[in-house]
Design an enzyme around this catalytic site. Sequence first.
Site, PDB file in Angstrom:
ATOM      1  N   ASP A 114     -10.896  -4.108  -7.445  1.00 36.51           N
ATOM      2  CA  ASP A 114     -11.194  -3.272  -6.281  1.00 36.51           C
ATOM      3  C   ASP A 114     -12.200  -2.209  -6.679  1.00 36.51           C
ATOM      4  OD1 ASP A 114      -9.317  -4.253  -4.266  1.00 36.51           O
ATOM      5  OD2 ASP A 114      -7.777  -3.464  -5.600  1.00 36.51           O
ATOM      6  N   CYS A 127      -4.548   0.632  -2.590  1.00 39.40           N
ATOM      7  CA  CYS A 127      -5.792   0.723  -1.812  1.00 39.40           C
ATOM      8  C   CYS A 127      -5.910   2.086  -1.142  1.00 39.40           C
ATOM      9  CB  CYS A 127      -5.838  -0.375  -0.748  1.00 39.40           C
ATOM     10  SG  CYS A 127      -5.870  -2.033  -1.459  1.00 39.40           S
ATOM     11  N   CYS A 166      -9.817  -6.348  -1.200  1.00 37.84           N
ATOM     12  CA  CYS A 166      -9.052  -7.172  -0.271  1.00 37.84           C
ATOM     13  C   CYS A 166      -9.065  -6.556   1.132  1.00 37.84           C
ATOM     14  CB  CYS A 166      -7.624  -7.283  -0.773  1.00 37.84           C
ATOM     15  SG  CYS A 166      -6.847  -5.664  -0.897  1.00 37.84           S
ATOM     16  N   CYS A 177     -11.763  -4.803 -12.284  1.00 42.93           N
ATOM     17  CA  CYS A 177     -10.335  -4.589 -12.014  1.00 42.93           C
ATOM     18  C   CYS A 177      -9.919  -5.146 -10.652  1.00 42.93           C
ATOM     19  CB  CYS A 177     -10.005  -3.099 -12.060  1.00 42.93           C
ATOM     20  SG  CYS A 177     -10.229  -2.364 -13.677  1.00 42.93           S
TER      21      CYS A 177
END
Length: 277
Positions: free
Chosen positions: A37, A106, A62, A35
């Site tokens: 992350d 995140c 990221c 996916c």
Amino acid sequence: MWEYSDKVKEAFLHPKNVGEIKDADAVGEVGSIVCGDALKLYLKIDKDTGRILDAKFQTFGCASAIASSSALTELIKGRTLDEALTIGNQDIAGYLGGLPDQKMHCSVMGREALEAAIANYRGGRPEHKEGEKVVCKCFDVTEEKIRHVALANRLTTADEITNFTKAGGGCGECKADIERILKELWAVKETPASPVERRLTNLQKIALIQEVLETDIRPLLQADNGDMELIDIDGNRVLVSLRGMCSGCTTSHVTLKGIEKKLRELVHEDITVEEVR
Ligand code: FES
């Protein structure tokens, strides 16, 4: 190109607490490399005090994922498990001076890794509770997660849900379901034009609080096998007791914040909600 704060850049370039704790007392793993992350959080915990002695992470993701993971470990080290559970994704984003909207997922991933690690320490739980419905198959996001994240961050659009959870960011087939969930969550009724500007008598305020709890809040909690009871109203303090699955839930503070936001939106901006155990 995303606009990153200086704190995000610093945490990305010089992340703290990277690595593995070999003899970790708890491990929380969320996301998946497929996916895009993934985050694995390791905790060393003082068994007598329940305090987090050390926290480290390994992540695949990221700059925002690395920065959020670093921020999370800094925020939780030295806290007890219960104190750590009061840290929401907004706290992680706030610690970093904010994240771009499209990268808020995140911070949510950090919060979920923390929950997973603490659940692992306290006896573990399946990744999804039995009966939970996966709404977004591309990113394995459940209806419960969408509701929790929407309540905690006051999200009202499917695009915002995508920013915070990734749900809807793949094939897009789940977008209609996400919109339905949000509609049920927030648009139970048309919000009066300026509810906080209305001058309510105490009796009117109490009646409105009761109505909002009965029509807007309890049905949602009951849908997740939870519930709540209104214990008392003292000025702008609303005292409630959580019931069923909500009672003792590791994310009960998120539920309380969601109730508070709804009451602030529909009744009065100064309302606070407190749990009575
Ligand atoms: S099912 Fe949600 S984006 Fe594909």
